[in-house]
Design an enzyme around this catalytic site. Structure first.
Site, PDB file in Angstrom:
ATOM      1  N   ASP A 320       0.799  -1.228   0.000  1.00 43.02           N
ATOM      2  CA  ASP A 320       0.000   0.000   0.000  1.00 43.02           C
ATOM      3  C   ASP A 320       0.833   1.281   0.000  1.00 43.02           C
ATOM      4  O   ASP A 320       1.448   1.652   1.000  1.00 43.02           O
ATOM      5  CB  ASP A 320      -0.961   0.008   1.217  1.00 43.02           C
ATOM      6  CG  ASP A 320      -2.198   0.851   0.965  1.00 43.02           C
ATOM      7  OD1 ASP A 320      -2.974   1.056   1.925  1.00 43.02           O
ATOM      8  OD2 ASP A 320      -2.381   1.334  -0.177  1.00 43.02           O
ATOM      9  N   LYS A 369      -8.019  -1.580   3.373  1.00 44.26           N
ATOM     10  CA  LYS A 369      -7.387  -0.258   3.514  1.00 44.26           C
ATOM     11  C   LYS A 369      -7.347   0.176   4.979  1.00 44.26           C
ATOM     12  O   LYS A 369      -6.348   0.750   5.439  1.00 44.26           O
ATOM     13  CB  LYS A 369      -8.162   0.764   2.691  1.00 44.26           C
ATOM     14  CG  LYS A 369      -7.535   2.129   2.571  1.00 44.26           C
ATOM     15  CD  LYS A 369      -6.231   2.155   1.799  1.00 44.26           C
ATOM     16  CE  LYS A 369      -6.397   2.021   0.329  1.00 44.26           C
ATOM     17  NZ  LYS A 369      -5.141   2.259  -0.428  1.00 44.26           N
ATOM     18  N   LYS A 410      -8.449  13.949  -3.292  1.00 41.42           N
ATOM     19  CA  LYS A 410      -8.954  13.445  -2.005  1.00 41.42           C
ATOM     20  C   LYS A 410      -8.854  14.520  -0.931  1.00 41.42           C
ATOM     21  O   LYS A 410      -7.845  15.212  -0.836  1.00 41.42           O
ATOM     22  CB  LYS A 410      -8.116  12.235  -1.585  1.00 41.42           C
ATOM     23  CG  LYS A 410      -8.551  11.616  -0.275  1.00 41.42           C
ATOM     24  CD  LYS A 410      -7.625  10.524   0.190  1.00 41.42           C
ATOM     25  CE  LYS A 410      -6.231  11.015   0.497  1.00 41.42           C
ATOM     26  NZ  LYS A 410      -5.242   9.979   0.145  1.00 41.42           N
ATOM     27  N   LYS A 483       2.615   2.001   3.347  1.00 40.03           N
ATOM     28  CA  LYS A 483       1.889   2.211   4.612  1.00 40.03           C
ATOM     29  C   LYS A 483       2.113   1.081   5.604  1.00 40.03           C
ATOM     30  O   LYS A 483       2.242   1.284   6.796  1.00 40.03           O
ATOM     31  CB  LYS A 483       0.391   2.284   4.342  1.00 40.03           C
ATOM     32  CG  LYS A 483      -0.144   3.509   3.656  1.00 40.03           C
ATOM     33  CD  LYS A 483      -1.657   3.491   3.830  1.00 40.03           C
ATOM     34  CE  LYS A 483      -2.412   4.418   2.944  1.00 40.03           C
ATOM     35  NZ  LYS A 483      -2.318   4.170   1.514  1.00 40.03           N
TER      36      LYS A 483
HETATM   37  N1  LIG Z   1      -2.650   7.966  -3.542  1.00 40.81           N
HETATM   38  C1  LIG Z   1      -3.110   6.915  -4.177  1.00 40.81           C
HETATM   39  O1  LIG Z   1      -3.601   7.000  -5.291  1.00 40.81           O
HETATM   40  C2  LIG Z   1      -2.984   5.571  -3.524  1.00 40.81           C
HETATM   41  C3  LIG Z   1      -2.320   5.434  -2.310  1.00 40.81           C
HETATM   42  C4  LIG Z   1      -2.185   4.166  -1.760  1.00 40.81           C
HETATM   43  C5  LIG Z   1      -2.711   3.075  -2.418  1.00 40.81           C
HETATM   44  N2  LIG Z   1      -3.376   3.257  -3.583  1.00 40.81           N
HETATM   45  C6  LIG Z   1      -3.919   2.074  -4.234  1.00 40.81           C
HETATM   46  O2  LIG Z   1      -3.484   2.014  -5.593  1.00 40.81           O
HETATM   47  C7  LIG Z   1      -4.470   1.314  -6.362  1.00 40.81           C
HETATM   48  C8  LIG Z   1      -4.771   2.110  -7.619  1.00 40.81           C
HETATM   49  O3  LIG Z   1      -5.274   3.355  -7.278  1.00 40.81           O
HETATM   50  P1  LIG Z   1      -5.927   4.216  -8.473  1.00 40.81           P
HETATM   51  O4  LIG Z   1      -6.344   5.513  -7.916  1.00 40.81           O
HETATM   52  O5  LIG Z   1      -5.048   4.178  -9.671  1.00 40.81           O
HETATM   53  O6  LIG Z   1      -7.229   3.328  -8.762  1.00 40.81           O
HETATM   54  P2  LIG Z   1      -8.018   3.138 -10.138  1.00 40.81           P
HETATM   55  O7  LIG Z   1      -9.280   2.470  -9.775  1.00 40.81           O
HETATM   56  O8  LIG Z   1      -8.049   4.392 -10.896  1.00 40.81           O
HETATM   57  O9  LIG Z   1      -7.090   2.117 -10.960  1.00 40.81           O
HETATM   58  C9  LIG Z   1      -7.117   0.748 -10.707  1.00 40.81           C
HETATM   59  C10 LIG Z   1      -7.157   0.058 -12.063  1.00 40.81           C
HETATM   60  O10 LIG Z   1      -7.036  -1.339 -11.838  1.00 40.81           O
HETATM   61  C11 LIG Z   1      -7.857  -1.994 -12.768  1.00 40.81           C
HETATM   62  N3  LIG Z   1      -8.030  -3.342 -12.262  1.00 40.81           N
HETATM   63  C12 LIG Z   1      -8.832  -3.783 -11.271  1.00 40.81           C
HETATM   64  N4  LIG Z   1      -8.646  -5.120 -11.097  1.00 40.81           N
HETATM   65  C13 LIG Z   1      -7.666  -5.489 -11.974  1.00 40.81           C
HETATM   66  C14 LIG Z   1      -7.002  -6.713 -12.265  1.00 40.81           C
HETATM   67  N5  LIG Z   1      -7.316  -7.831 -11.632  1.00 40.81           N
HETATM   68  N6  LIG Z   1      -6.033  -6.709 -13.204  1.00 40.81           N
HETATM   69  C15 LIG Z   1      -5.699  -5.572 -13.849  1.00 40.81           C
HETATM   70  N7  LIG Z   1      -6.306  -4.378 -13.641  1.00 40.81           N
HETATM   71  C16 LIG Z   1      -7.266  -4.352 -12.702  1.00 40.81           C
HETATM   72  C17 LIG Z   1      -9.095  -1.134 -12.857  1.00 40.81           C
HETATM   73  O11 LIG Z   1      -9.789  -1.363 -14.062  1.00 40.81           O
HETATM   74  C18 LIG Z   1      -8.471   0.267 -12.814  1.00 40.81           C
HETATM   75  O12 LIG Z   1      -8.214   0.740 -14.108  1.00 40.81           O
HETATM   76  C19 LIG Z   1      -5.669   1.130  -5.443  1.00 40.81           C
HETATM   77  O13 LIG Z   1      -5.638  -0.177  -4.891  1.00 40.81           O
HETATM   78  C20 LIG Z   1      -5.416   2.126  -4.327  1.00 40.81           C
HETATM   79  O14 LIG Z   1      -6.010   1.764  -3.090  1.00 40.81           O
HETATM   80  C21 LIG Z   1      -3.532   4.455  -4.156  1.00 40.81           C
HETATM   81  O1  LIG Z   2      -2.178   7.126   1.461  1.00 38.54           O
HETATM   82  P1  LIG Z   2      -3.303   7.696   2.289  1.00 38.54           P
HETATM   83  O2  LIG Z   2      -3.712   9.061   1.810  1.00 38.54           O
HETATM   84  O3  LIG Z   2      -3.075   7.629   3.737  1.00 38.54           O
HETATM   85  O4  LIG Z   2      -4.541   6.669   2.064  1.00 38.54           O
HETATM   86  C1  LIG Z   2      -5.369   6.815   0.971  1.00 38.54           C
HETATM   87  C2  LIG Z   2      -6.734   6.365   1.382  1.00 38.54           C
HETATM   88  O5  LIG Z   2      -7.118   6.997   2.568  1.00 38.54           O
HETATM   89  C3  LIG Z   2      -7.667   6.772   0.295  1.00 38.54           C
HETATM   90  O6  LIG Z   2      -8.880   6.179   0.509  1.00 38.54           O
HETATM   91  C4  LIG Z   2      -7.164   6.532  -1.080  1.00 38.54           C
HETATM   92  O7  LIG Z   2      -6.888   7.806  -1.472  1.00 38.54           O
HETATM   93  C5  LIG Z   2      -5.855   5.902  -1.296  1.00 38.54           C
HETATM   94  O8  LIG Z   2      -6.042   4.550  -1.615  1.00 38.54           O
HETATM   95  C6  LIG Z   2      -4.854   6.021  -0.183  1.00 38.54           C
HETATM   96  O9  LIG Z   2      -4.477   4.743   0.283  1.00 38.54           O
END
Ligand SMILES: NC(=O)c1ccc[n+]([C@@H]2O[C@H](COP(=O)([O-])OP(=O)(O)OC[C@H]3O[C@@H](n4cnc5c(N)ncnc54)[C@H](O)[C@@H]3O)[C@@H](O)[C@H]2O)c1
Ligand SMILES: O=P([O-])([O-])O[C@@H]1[C@@H](O)[C@H](O)[C@@H](O)[C@H](O)[C@@H]1O
Length: 529
Positions: A320, A369, A410, A483
């Site tokens: 994460d 999460k 966010k 995280k």
């Molecule tokens: N700041 C952040 O953006 C942040 C921080 C920590 C964790 N994350 C994690 O990163 C991940 C992506 O975040 P995001 O904002 O890009 O989300 P998003 O939903 O925009 O992108 C995720 C993509 O994964 C695809 N997907 C889902 N299942 C799949 C699979 N089995 N194989 C291939 N593709 C698949 C979806 O179609 C989508 O396009 C999430 O799990 C989120 O919790 C994001």
């Molecule tokens: O990284 P962070 O901002 O503590 O945590 C975030 C979550 O609170 C939020 O729901 C989503 O924006 C991202 O998946 C990210 O994980």
């Protein structure tokens, strides 16, 4: 005889310090040939024995030799979730930086950069030159891959091309999106594995680009073939597969399912329901010699996958991305506790409107999460038994709501209440707008670049002829960027941000033969002998 070492001379195409300064290391213990650098490092630590309330400290010295192969490997990054907000932002940013794009915003002209990336935008303190403190760019200490040189591709369960994905993400300014269009509209993610039970049901409408059939063994072989083809097509020396797809629910961890390497492979062969898409991507990566990083909170890296990685000497890391609200918390709580102030209540609320938020709006995905966001203060609390004499942790509440209107922007709102002197309380109320993908994408570069660098570092005990060895497969050095760090079994988890940064930079300087920055700065109040 001391050797003056400046590795930029070895690789004319590697900008040593973004054109600012040339770093040379003048050290008698440094040895280098045209391929590698060997440094000697005296690691000082305290051996601790405790008995009841007594602690016995025995200072110990361990003499290491680090061997760094100097030339960065031609590296490919395969993103699972390529068509998502993070995935499309990562690809777009490398194209924008590689082509030195700039674009108009209402605040004026913006140029491409890598702000938020530790490897690209931070510096490391080297010392005092007699009149000022000297710092050097993080990526000048040892040769590293440039994000501009990464070959990037990946998979998605949705078939939108990357131009459409970028528009859908609402992350970049329209002017930049249109400049990137010709570079991105021709790229469509590879079909992926989709098991509906692992992500929110509201993601079903996206799933139009999936590998057919229900045989998990065949899915494994397809992903392995994709990795092999990618590696061969681009002549890659290093491949990192990084999960930035949707957060999955936790998978069961139990004997007979995924506790050993053999069990995880057998469970795939037997098509067991509890084998998740991310499990399959991790196994496929390891079997194809690709390192695997989990950017989401689910427990992909089960014991069987960790054992498999160790058997194949492949790095794995997770979980994460630590990008916004939690990243701030990992520094702020460390600051509070280090100040002798006692956090009693931490409430972390946020709402977001991107597809990640939509996926997290279902209970099982939110739970993944909530777990990763909740564990971040544990090491800081455990470090101070004066404040937390009974070991009782602060009240810690995580709330995430899906509000489409805010999109990827966010809104995090945190309240920290601390007990302070003589029964008082201090309350910190923080509003933190986290542009989620603009904060996460730089971490994806760093995770990839540091993993590739670690694949070129080996260690041995100094003064012996012992062979050089690779680091442990569980790359806990990546904790700074995550995280809920996955660490080698039986070792402690550290979340305090500056301690994590220090561990990473001190390893790099040790490998480069540069004295670790102790922060003691004795030279300012003593006469150096
Ligand atoms: N700041 C952040 O953006 C942040 C921080 C920590 C964790 N994350 C994690 O990163 C991940 C992506 O975040 P995001 O904002 O890009 O989300 P998003 O939903 O925009 O992108 C995720 C993509 O994964 C695809 N997907 C889902 N299942 C799949 C699979 N089995 N194989 C291939 N593709 C698949 C979806 O179609 C989508 O396009 C999430 O799990 C989120 O919790 C994001
Ligand atoms: O990284 P962070 O901002 O503590 O945590 C975030 C979550 O609170 C939020 O729901 C989503 O924006 C991202 O998946 C990210 O994980």
């Amino acid at each position: 005889m001391s050797s003056l070492f400046n590795w930029s001379s070895l690789f004319s195409n590697t900008p040593i310090t973004n054109g600012t300064r040339q770093l040379s290391v003048n050290s008698s213990t440094l040895k280098n040939d045209s391929q590698s650098l060997i440094s000697e490092f005296e690691y000082r630590r305290n051996e601790i024995q405790t008995s009841g309330s007594s602690i016995t400290v025995t200072p110990k010295k361990h003499n290491y030799r680090f061997k760094t192969t100097l030339k960065p490997k031609k590296t490919g990054l395969l993103l699972v979730g390529l068509g998502g907000n993070n995935g499309s932002t990562v690809i777009g940013a490398t194209i924008a930086n590689r082509n030195k794009l700039s674009w108009e915003t209402r605040n004026g002209t913006q140029k491409a950069n890598y702000f938020g990336s530790v490897t690209q935008s931070t510096t490391v303190h080297l010392g005092w030159d007699g009149s000022r403190q000297i710092y050097t760019p993080f990526n000048s200490i040892l040769p590293m891959v440039s994000p501009n040189d990464l070959i990037i591709d990946g998979w998605d369960i949705n078939n939108a091309n990357l131009y459409e994905a970028m528009k859908r993400a609402h992350v970049f300014e329209p002017d930049l999106i249109e400049q990137l269009k010709p570079h991105m509209e021709t790229t469509v993610p590879k079909p992926s594995i989709y098991y509906p039970d692992f992500i929110a049901s509201n993601q079903g409408s996206r799933a139009n680009n999936v590998i057919h059939g229900n045989c998990k063994k065949e899915h494994l072989e397809k992903i392995r073939a994709d990795i092999r083809e990618f590696k061969e097509k681009h002549g890659l020396e290093c491949v990192v597969v990084l999960w930035t797809a949707n957060t999955e629910r936790y998978t069961t961890v139990e004997a007979g399912l995924n506790m050993t390497a053999e069990e995880i492979l057998t469970s795939i062969d037997q098509n067991k329901d509890e084998i998740s898409p991310s499990n399959i991507f991790a196994v496929a990566s390891i079997l194809e010699g690709a390192h695997y990083i989990n950017g989401s909170p689910q427990n992909t890296l089960v014991p069987g996958i960790i054992e498999l990685a160790q058997k194949h000497q492949i790095f794995i890391g997770g979980d994460d991305f630590k990008s916004g609200q939690t990243k701030l918390k990992s520094a702020l709580v460390d600051f509070l506790v280090t100040s002798g102030l006692k956090p009693e209540s931490i409430v972390s609320y946020n709402h977001l409107g991107n597809n990640d938020g939509k996926n997290l709006s279902e209970a099982r995905q939110f739970r993944s999460k909530e777990i990763s966001k909740s564990s971040v203060v544990d090491d800081m609390v455990a470090a101070n038994t004066i404040l937390f004499e009974d070991g009782k942790k602060p009240d810690h509440c995580i709330v995430i709501k899906y509000v489409p209107f805010v999109g990827d922007s966010k809104r995090a709102m945190d309240e920290y209440i601390c007990s302070i002197f003589m029964g008082g309380h201090q309350t910190l109320a923080i509003h933190n707008t986290c542009e989620d993908s603009l904060l996460a994408a730089p971490l994806i570069f760093d995770l990839t670049i540091i993993t590739e660098l670690c694949s070129r570092i080996q260690y041995a005990s100094a003064g012996t002829d012992n062979d050089f060895m690779a680091f442990h497969s569980v790359l806990s050095l990546l904790s700074l960027l995550l995280k809920a760090p996955v660490v080698p079994n039986g070792t402690p988890v550290g979340n305090a941000f500056m301690r994590q940064f220090g561990a990473l930079t001190k390893l790099l300087t040790a490998c480069a033969g540069i004295a670790a920055d102790t922060d003691l700065q004795l030279e300012f109040f003593t006469k150096l002998q």
